[in-house]
Structures are given as structure tokens and as C-alpha cells.
Write a protein that holds these residues in place. Structure first.
Motif, PDB file in Angstrom:
ATOM      1  N   CYS A  15      -6.292  -1.575   0.316  1.00 56.23           N
ATOM      2  CA  CYS A  15      -5.302  -1.870   1.267  1.00 56.23           C
ATOM      3  C   CYS A  15      -5.907  -2.794   2.493  1.00 56.23           C
ATOM      4  N   TYR A  42       0.194   4.175   1.014  1.00 60.48           N
ATOM      5  CA  TYR A  42      -0.210   4.758   2.272  1.00 60.48           C
ATOM      6  C   TYR A  42       0.729   4.284   3.477  1.00 60.48           C
ATOM      7  N   CYS A  43       0.510   3.108   3.929  1.00 65.18           N
ATOM      8  CA  CYS A  43       1.274   2.647   5.071  1.00 65.18           C
ATOM      9  C   CYS A  43       2.017   1.318   4.783  1.00 65.18           C
ATOM     10  N   CYS A  73      -5.109  -0.266   5.990  1.00 66.40           N
ATOM     11  CA  CYS A  73      -5.877   0.835   6.360  1.00 66.40           C
ATOM     12  C   CYS A  73      -7.115   0.988   5.395  1.00 66.40           C
ATOM     13  N   CYS A 115       0.768  -1.160  -0.007  1.00 61.46           N
ATOM     14  CA  CYS A 115      -0.062   0.046   0.056  1.00 61.46           C
ATOM     15  C   CYS A 115       0.878   1.087   0.116  1.00 61.46           C
TER      16      CYS A 115
END
Ligand SMILES: [Zn+2]
Length: 70
Positions: free
Chosen positions: A54, A39-40, A57, A37
Motif C-alpha cells: 500500500c 486496510y485503508c 499505510c 488497499c
């Protein structure tokens, strides 16, 4: 049936050039790895072509059809 140089793409018959088979082998290799992912950095799952979600998240995002671009 997996044969020769083209590996998993060997299932495709004539009509797909060697170049195309190579591309498919490459893409499938990427697909088999875990996709991170953006983002995380946890594992994301492909929902459909180009759409990823994801596990961690829950964010959905668009990327390549078969793997996530870094
Ligand atoms: Zn995430």
C-alpha cells in the motif's frame, strides 16, 4: 499490435485459445485500474506476483497475482 476482439491479448499467438485470451484481456483490464488497499482503501502497488504494498499505510499483503480481490 492490438487487433480484433481479443484486444491487448492479440499479441499472443495461436496456441492460446480464445478463452485464454479472453481471460487475459479481463485480467489486464483489472490490472490497469487502481488497486485499493484492503486496510485503508488507498492505492496499492504490485511488488511482484501476488504481493502488494500500500502506498499509504505501507502494509504488504498477498492477493491475486494481477489484481486485488475485493
Ligand atoms: Zn493501506
Amino acid at each position: 499490435m492490438r487487433t480484433k476482439k481479443v484486444k491487448a491479448a492479440g499479441r499472443l499467438r495461436a496456441g492460446y485459445g480464445k478463452y485464454v485470451r479472453g481471460r487475459i484481456t479481463e485480467i489486464e483490464g483489472k490490472q490497469r485500474k487502481k488497486q485499493a488497499c484492503p486496510y485503508c482503501k488507498k492505492t496499492a502497488r504490485r511488488i511482484s506476483k501476488g504481493i502488494w504494498k500500500c502506498n499509504k499505510c505501507g502494509k504488504k499483503f498477498a492477493s491475486h497475482a494481477y489484481y486485488i480481490n475485493k
